[in-house]
Scaffold this motif. Structure first.
Motif: not given
Length: 123
Positions: A1-27
């Motif tokens: 089964q796919a394993q997906l792990v997100e990261s990169g979330g957080g708290s920002v003010q309006a107008g700001g930026s974030l980049r989320l990542s999703c790492a997939a494991s195995g095949d």
């Protein structure tokens, strides 16, 4: 089964930026039928940005021009760059994938999900 792990979330003010990542494991890494969804309490989960079975990107109208979905195949990672964030973007963000490889004429079935990463945008 796919394993997906997100990261990169957080708290920002309006107008700001974030980049989320999703790492997939195995095949489990996929280059199509992958995407980002979000959900707020009491509401249904909604699609934000997707890469469909033929590799086309699709965005919710509410994020067009502000969010960009991309992949780094060498790192088996899916990204969501979020710019000009608004308070209404506040949600739990999930990455998802169809773990089955099917011909192009099959619709995507998002059957593998990560645990989510929280994004909070303050005004």
């Amino acid at each position: 089964q796919a394993q997906l792990v997100e990261s990169g979330g957080g708290s920002v003010q309006a107008g700001g930026s974030l980049r989320l990542s999703c790492a997939a494991s195995g095949d489990t890494y996929r280059t199509s039928c992958v995407g980002w969804f979000r959900q707020t309490p009491g509401k249904e989960r909604e699609g934000v940005a997707l890469i469909d079975r033929v590799g086309s990107t699709r965005y919710a109208d509410s994020v067009k021009g502000r969010f960009t979905i991309s992949q780094d195949n060498a790192k088996s990672t899916l990204y969501l760059a979020m710019n000009s964030l608004k308070p209404e973007d506040t949600a739990m963000y999930y990455c998802a994938a169809d773990r089955y490889s099917r011909p192009w004429y099959y619709a995507c079935d998002y059957n593998s999900w990560g645990q989510g990463t929280q994004v909070t945008v303050s005004s």
